[in-house]
Design a protein around this motif. Structure first.
Motif, PDB file in Angstrom:
ATOM      1  N   LYS A  45       0.542  -1.353  -0.249  1.00  9.71           N
ATOM      2  CA  LYS A  45       0.239  -0.311   0.022  1.00  9.71           C
ATOM      3  C   LYS A  45       0.918   1.315   0.077  1.00  9.71           C
ATOM      4  O   LYS A  45       1.449   1.628   0.887  1.00  9.71           O
ATOM      5  N   CYS A  46       0.632   2.119  -0.934  1.00 10.72           N
ATOM      6  CA  CYS A  46       1.858   3.318  -1.002  1.00 10.72           C
ATOM      7  C   CYS A  46       1.285   4.197   0.014  1.00 10.72           C
ATOM      8  O   CYS A  46      -0.254   3.903   0.073  1.00 10.72           O
ATOM      9  N   THR A  47       2.015   5.087   0.032  1.00  6.33           N
ATOM     10  CA  THR A  47       2.188   5.668   1.571  1.00  6.33           C
ATOM     11  C   THR A  47       1.804   6.825   1.509  1.00  6.33           C
ATOM     12  O   THR A  47       1.788   8.049   1.852  1.00  6.33           O
ATOM     13  N   HIS A  48       1.672   7.052   0.568  1.00  6.38           N
ATOM     14  CA  HIS A  48       1.300   8.717  -0.104  1.00  6.38           C
ATOM     15  C   HIS A  48      -0.420   8.445  -0.253  1.00  6.38           C
ATOM     16  O   HIS A  48      -1.033   9.490   1.005  1.00  6.38           O
ATOM     17  N   LEU A  49      -1.194   8.099  -0.584  1.00  9.71           N
ATOM     18  CA  LEU A  49      -2.244   8.050  -1.082  1.00  9.71           C
ATOM     19  C   LEU A  49      -3.123   6.692  -1.368  1.00  9.71           C
ATOM     20  O   LEU A  49      -4.726   6.317  -1.016  1.00  9.71           O
ATOM     21  N   GLY A  50      -2.773   5.766  -0.667  1.00  7.98           N
ATOM     22  CA  GLY A  50      -2.628   4.115  -0.535  1.00  7.98           C
ATOM     23  C   GLY A  50      -3.231   3.092  -1.878  1.00  7.98           C
ATOM     24  O   GLY A  50      -3.036   2.250  -1.758  1.00  7.98           O
ATOM     25  N   CYS A  51      -2.400   4.069  -2.846  1.00 14.32           N
ATOM     26  CA  CYS A  51      -2.629   2.677  -4.255  1.00 14.32           C
ATOM     27  C   CYS A  51      -1.792   1.943  -4.398  1.00 14.32           C
ATOM     28  O   CYS A  51      -0.834   1.509  -3.014  1.00 14.32           O
ATOM     29  N   THR A  52      -1.615   0.375  -5.011  1.00 13.06           N
ATOM     30  CA  THR A  52      -0.930  -0.325  -4.705  1.00 13.06           C
ATOM     31  C   THR A  52       0.451  -0.397  -5.854  1.00 13.06           C
ATOM     32  O   THR A  52      -0.401  -0.488  -7.150  1.00 13.06           O
ATOM     33  N   LYS A  83       7.221   0.440  -7.996  1.00 10.71           N
ATOM     34  CA  LYS A  83       6.324   2.077  -8.414  1.00 10.71           C
ATOM     35  C   LYS A  83       5.235   1.396  -8.696  1.00 10.71           C
ATOM     36  O   LYS A  83       4.324   0.918  -8.813  1.00 10.71           O
ATOM     37  N   CYS A  84       4.417   3.173  -7.787  1.00 11.74           N
ATOM     38  CA  CYS A  84       3.138   3.322  -7.680  1.00 11.74           C
ATOM     39  C   CYS A  84       2.947   3.748  -8.875  1.00 11.74           C
ATOM     40  O   CYS A  84       3.367   4.625  -9.742  1.00 11.74           O
ATOM     41  N   PRO A  85       1.760   3.579  -9.311  1.00  9.43           N
ATOM     42  CA  PRO A  85       0.963   3.704 -10.396  1.00  9.43           C
ATOM     43  C   PRO A  85       0.464   5.268 -10.127  1.00  9.43           C
ATOM     44  O   PRO A  85       0.394   5.565 -11.699  1.00  9.43           O
ATOM     45  N   CYS A  86       0.086   5.738  -9.317  1.00  6.61           N
ATOM     46  CA  CYS A  86      -0.993   6.372  -9.651  1.00  6.61           C
ATOM     47  C   CYS A  86       0.044   7.858  -9.166  1.00  6.61           C
ATOM     48  O   CYS A  86      -0.569   8.520 -10.147  1.00  6.61           O
ATOM     49  N   HIS A  87       1.205   8.647  -8.565  1.00  2.00           N
ATOM     50  CA  HIS A  87       1.867   9.342  -8.465  1.00  2.00           C
ATOM     51  C   HIS A  87       3.143   9.541  -8.830  1.00  2.00           C
ATOM     52  O   HIS A  87       4.109  10.312  -8.728  1.00  2.00           O
ATOM     53  N   GLY A  88       3.645   8.274  -9.350  1.00  2.00           N
ATOM     54  CA  GLY A  88       4.408   8.122  -8.953  1.00  2.00           C
ATOM     55  C   GLY A  88       5.740   7.689  -8.666  1.00  2.00           C
ATOM     56  O   GLY A  88       7.526   7.302  -8.300  1.00  2.00           O
ATOM     57  N   SER A  89       5.499   7.301  -7.466  1.00  2.00           N
ATOM     58  CA  SER A  89       6.402   6.421  -5.912  1.00  2.00           C
ATOM     59  C   SER A  89       7.323   5.299  -6.105  1.00  2.00           C
ATOM     60  O   SER A  89       5.991   4.512  -6.775  1.00  2.00           O
ATOM     61  N   GLY A  90       8.246   5.592  -5.616  1.00  2.00           N
ATOM     62  CA  GLY A  90       9.469   4.257  -6.087  1.00  2.00           C
ATOM     63  C   GLY A  90       9.921   4.037  -4.290  1.00  2.00           C
ATOM     64  O   GLY A  90      10.116   4.637  -3.549  1.00  2.00           O
ATOM     65  N   GLY A 135       9.396  10.206  -5.837  1.00  2.00           N
ATOM     66  CA  GLY A 135       7.805  10.828  -6.113  1.00  2.00           C
ATOM     67  C   GLY A 135       6.856  11.344  -3.966  1.00  2.00           C
ATOM     68  O   GLY A 135       7.933  11.420  -3.558  1.00  2.00           O
ATOM     69  N   PRO A 136       6.456  11.606  -4.185  1.00  2.00           N
ATOM     70  CA  PRO A 136       5.462  12.107  -3.421  1.00  2.00           C
ATOM     71  C   PRO A 136       4.959  10.816  -1.943  1.00  2.00           C
ATOM     72  O   PRO A 136       5.150  11.879  -0.829  1.00  2.00           O
ATOM     73  N   ALA A 137       5.680   9.942  -2.315  1.00  2.00           N
ATOM     74  CA  ALA A 137       5.532   8.986  -0.767  1.00  2.00           C
ATOM     75  C   ALA A 137       6.796   9.374   0.525  1.00  2.00           C
ATOM     76  O   ALA A 137       7.448   9.451   0.019  1.00  2.00           O
TER      77      ALA A 137
HETATM   78  S1  FES Z   1      -0.300   6.921  -3.899  1.00  2.00           S
HETATM   79 FE1  FES Z   1       1.577   6.254  -4.578  1.00  2.00          FE
HETATM   80  S2  FES Z   1       2.277   8.121  -5.339  1.00  2.00           S
HETATM   81 FE2  FES Z   1       0.125   8.751  -4.570  1.00  2.00          FE
END
Ligand code: FES
Length: 200
Positions: free
Chosen positions: A119-126, A137-144, A154-156
């Motif tokens: 679970k991405c620690t930015h906004l919770g995407c997988t 790699k998070c597909p939502c906003h590019g966190s790695g 990225g923003p995580a």
């Molecule tokens: S939710 Fe993963 S980078 Fe935003």
């Protein structure tokens, strides 16, 4: 002046007359109804309609009440699951076997095994594991994230969390998703929570 008491015969006569009058009255009402057009008069019809409506509303309220007495049960997935044996995981591998069902990666490194919460620690995407790039790699906003879950682009705001991993009595791996190792920003996850690593 005192009334003369009624004899039994007179009493019977009075009752018989009353019955005849009642029958005549009933017949009269029936014929009046028939004249007005059918068995049910307009008043009867609307009377019955309103009683029917009242009955229907009462039934719906009763059903709503009964339903509220038995609330819907939310079925949650189990918080623990078995994840095979340590020997199933080669050193250096990130296993995606349980990602789809439980959102967990099982990672084996020389120091042991651990279970990362996908679970991405930015906004919770997988995020997705990319073996060729050796990162998540998070597909939502590019966190790695590095293989150990540490965020590096990225923003995580912090590393990904881990779940407790242990061995059951048969030596099988067990992930307990109710026990979370929460990661803080800026620290190596292995050092923040050494207990998250199962040394086998
Ligand atoms: S939710 Fe993963 S980078 Fe935003």
């Amino acid at each position: 002046m005192a009334r003369k008491p009624i004899s039994e015969e007179e009493q019977r006569e009075i009752e018989a007359r009353r019955r005849i009058e009642q029958i005549a009255e009933r017949k009269k009402r029936v014929s009046e109804r028939a004249e007005r057009g059918g068995l049910w008069s307009r008043r009867d019809f609307f009377g019955r309609l309103s009683w029917g409506g009242f009955g229907l509303v009462s039934l719906i309220s009763l059903l709503a009440f009964v339903r509220s007495a038995f609330p819907r049960v939310l079925v949650l997935p189990p918080s623990r699951f078995k994840a095979g044996f340590p020997g199933d995981y080669p050193v250096g591998e990130v296993s995606e076997k349980y990602t789809q069902e439980f959102r967990v990666w099982i990672v084996r490194e020389p120091q042991g095994l651990y279970a990362i919460f996908a679970k991405c620690t930015h906004l919770g995407c997988t995020p997705r594991w990319s073996g060729s790039e050796n990162k998540y790699k998070c597909p939502c906003h590019g966190s790695g994230y590095y293989k150990n879950g540490y965020n590096f682009e990225g923003p995580a705001p912090r590393p990904m969390d881990r779940f407790q991993l242990s061995l059951d009595e048969e030596g099988q791996l067990e992930v307990d998703m109710s026990k979370v190792f929460t990661m803080q920003p800026g620290g190596d996850p292995n050092k923040q929570h050494p207990d998250s690593i199962l040394k086998v």
